[in-house]
Scaffold this motif. Structure first.
Motif, PDB file in Angstrom:
ATOM      1  N   THR A  55       0.900  -1.376   0.010  1.00 30.97           N
ATOM      2  CA  THR A  55       0.137  -0.018   0.135  1.00 30.97           C
ATOM      3  C   THR A  55       0.754   1.351   0.064  1.00 30.97           C
ATOM      4  N   THR A  56       0.279   2.233  -0.468  1.00 32.59           N
ATOM      5  CA  THR A  56       0.982   3.737  -0.161  1.00 32.59           C
ATOM      6  C   THR A  56       0.747   4.451   0.906  1.00 32.59           C
ATOM      7  N   LEU A  57       1.752   4.721   1.697  1.00 31.14           N
ATOM      8  CA  LEU A  57       1.278   5.537   2.968  1.00 31.14           C
ATOM      9  C   LEU A  57       1.470   7.016   2.765  1.00 31.14           C
ATOM     10  N   ALA A  58       2.213   7.323   1.917  1.00 32.05           N
ATOM     11  CA  ALA A  58       2.191   8.958   1.799  1.00 32.05           C
ATOM     12  C   ALA A  58       2.942   9.195   0.523  1.00 32.05           C
ATOM     13  N   GLY A  59       2.763  10.567  -0.007  1.00 30.39           N
ATOM     14  CA  GLY A  59       3.303  10.981  -1.201  1.00 30.39           C
ATOM     15  C   GLY A  59       2.610  10.824  -2.533  1.00 30.39           C
ATOM     16  N   GLY A  60       3.157  11.145  -3.317  1.00 28.66           N
ATOM     17  CA  GLY A  60       2.349  11.156  -4.684  1.00 28.66           C
ATOM     18  C   GLY A  60       3.293  11.995  -5.679  1.00 28.66           C
ATOM     19  N   PRO A  61       2.531  13.003  -6.427  1.00 32.29           N
ATOM     20  CA  PRO A  61       3.099  13.739  -7.617  1.00 32.29           C
ATOM     21  C   PRO A  61       4.461  14.463  -6.716  1.00 32.29           C
ATOM     22  N   TYR A  62       5.471  14.486  -7.607  1.00 31.42           N
ATOM     23  CA  TYR A  62       6.650  15.402  -7.124  1.00 31.42           C
ATOM     24  C   TYR A  62       5.965  16.644  -6.682  1.00 31.42           C
ATOM     25  N   ALA A  69       0.832  20.758   6.792  1.00 29.80           N
ATOM     26  CA  ALA A  69      -0.475  21.367   5.962  1.00 29.80           C
ATOM     27  C   ALA A  69      -1.353  20.291   5.502  1.00 29.80           C
ATOM     28  N   GLY A  70      -1.084  19.104   5.486  1.00 30.44           N
ATOM     29  CA  GLY A  70      -1.994  18.176   4.871  1.00 30.44           C
ATOM     30  C   GLY A  70      -1.347  16.624   4.423  1.00 30.44           C
ATOM     31  N   ALA A  71      -1.650  16.219   3.461  1.00 29.27           N
ATOM     32  CA  ALA A  71      -0.977  14.863   3.024  1.00 29.27           C
ATOM     33  C   ALA A  71       0.634  15.432   2.879  1.00 29.27           C
ATOM     34  N   PRO A  72       1.384  14.368   3.374  1.00 30.73           N
ATOM     35  CA  PRO A  72       2.736  14.958   3.031  1.00 30.73           C
ATOM     36  C   PRO A  72       3.043  14.501   1.682  1.00 30.73           C
ATOM     37  N   SER A  73       3.942  15.409   1.057  1.00 33.99           N
ATOM     38  CA  SER A  73       4.512  15.342  -0.397  1.00 33.99           C
ATOM     39  C   SER A  73       6.140  15.441  -0.325  1.00 33.99           C
ATOM     40  N   PHE A  74       6.779  14.553  -1.168  1.00 37.09           N
ATOM     41  CA  PHE A  74       7.951  14.489  -1.091  1.00 37.09           C
ATOM     42  C   PHE A  74       8.504  14.870  -2.688  1.00 37.09           C
ATOM     43  N   ASP A 102       3.369   9.884  11.735  1.00 41.08           N
ATOM     44  CA  ASP A 102       3.242   9.101  12.844  1.00 41.08           C
ATOM     45  C   ASP A 102       1.863   8.019  12.356  1.00 41.08           C
ATOM     46  N   PRO A 103       1.873   7.087  13.465  1.00 39.52           N
ATOM     47  CA  PRO A 103       0.973   5.984  12.745  1.00 39.52           C
ATOM     48  C   PRO A 103      -0.430   6.346  12.264  1.00 39.52           C
ATOM     49  N   SER A 104      -1.095   7.536  12.692  1.00 36.33           N
ATOM     50  CA  SER A 104      -2.074   8.135  12.203  1.00 36.33           C
ATOM     51  C   SER A 104      -2.186   8.611  10.979  1.00 36.33           C
ATOM     52  N   GLY A 105      -0.843   8.923  10.276  1.00 34.60           N
ATOM     53  CA  GLY A 105      -0.563   9.422   8.950  1.00 34.60           C
ATOM     54  C   GLY A 105      -0.318  10.752   8.902  1.00 34.60           C
ATOM     55  N   ARG A 106      -0.259  11.489  10.145  1.00 30.04           N
ATOM     56  CA  ARG A 106       0.026  12.918  10.086  1.00 30.04           C
ATOM     57  C   ARG A 106       1.549  13.029   9.924  1.00 30.04           C
ATOM     58  N   GLY A 107       1.919  14.105   9.314  1.00 27.85           N
ATOM     59  CA  GLY A 107       3.184  14.437   8.798  1.00 27.85           C
ATOM     60  C   GLY A 107       3.963  15.658   9.923  1.00 27.85           C
ATOM     61  N   SER A 108       5.161  15.565   9.965  1.00 26.50           N
ATOM     62  CA  SER A 108       5.664  16.656  10.923  1.00 26.50           C
ATOM     63  C   SER A 108       6.883  16.597  10.525  1.00 26.50           C
TER      64      SER A 108
END
Length: 218
Positions: A55-62, A69-74, A102-108
């Motif tokens: 499964t994809t945990l986080a990220g997506g388009p460049y 601020a929301g869904a992490p991007s990398f 974190d396990p809930s999907g929140r980024g820092s």
């Protein structure tokens, strides 16, 4: 040797070899036995569960953006590590920062520059982090490759530079059971390149090696 997951170029979740990756470069193992993957060219963090489901945990388009601020991007994440609390640490190499999911999907943000107008995190001058390691107490060690440094970020947010040689570029890290840090380094010279692996003592290693003042009583 068996294929755990993937095998064909692409970006697709699925079961074991039905899944597809684009240049997976960093891996780490979570406390539940899942494998966390930095899928560098896909700019995503993927998870291979103990059941083989990807499964994809986080990220997506460049992207860049504020990690909180929301869904992490990398941008080209090259390494991952899993902390004792289950949090996933990401060397967001192309964005010159280290992030935590974190396990809930929140980024820092752990280290590196925030988006414009926001306060700086520790080690704001981080340049091209390629590897990281997380100690049981939450201390993060990261290769600041373009600056030829290894940085330490403590759980309280303070940052420090570990002893090193600016002629050698740190590229990978690992922690030994006694708390010492292993650093793989490269040295580039015209027509010749070489490498080495060295150990760097840390505060945890110093505590582990300190004599017990009451040992004579035992």
């Amino acid at each position: 040797v068996t294929a755990l997951a993937g095998g064909i170029y692409g970006a697709l979740d699925g079961l074991r070899t039905q899944a597809r990756f684009r240049h997976p470069q960093g891996v780490a193992v979570g406390p539940d036995g899942s494998v966390i993957v930095a899928d560098t060219v896909s700019n995503t963090i993927r998870r291979i569960g103990p059941d083989g489901v990807v499964t994809t945990l986080a990220g997506g388009p460049y992207g860049h953006g504020d990690i909180e601020a929301g869904a992490p991007s990398f941008r080209r994440p090259e390494a991952v590590a899993v902390g004792a609390d289950g949090g996933i640490y990401v060397a967001d190499t192309g964005n010159d920062r280290v992030c935590k999911i974190d396990p809930s999907g929140r980024g820092s943000l752990v280290a590196g520059r925030r988006s414009a107008g926001l306060p700086e995190a520790p080690a704001p001058d981080l340049r091209w982090p390629t590897s990281l390691a997380v100690a049981p107490d939450g201390t993060v060690y990261v290769t600041d490759a373009a600056n030829s440094l290894v940085r330490r970020v403590s759980p309280d947010g303070t940052a420090a530079v570990l002893p090193g040689d600016p002629a050698w570029q740190p590229v990978a890290l690992a922690l030994l059971p006694d708390g010492r840090l292993l650093v793989a380094e490269a040295h580039w010279a015209p027509g010749r390149a070489t490498g080495r692996v060295r150990t760097v003592p840390t505060a945890a290693a110093n505590r582990a090696q300190r004599p017990d003042p009451d040992a004579h009583r035992h």
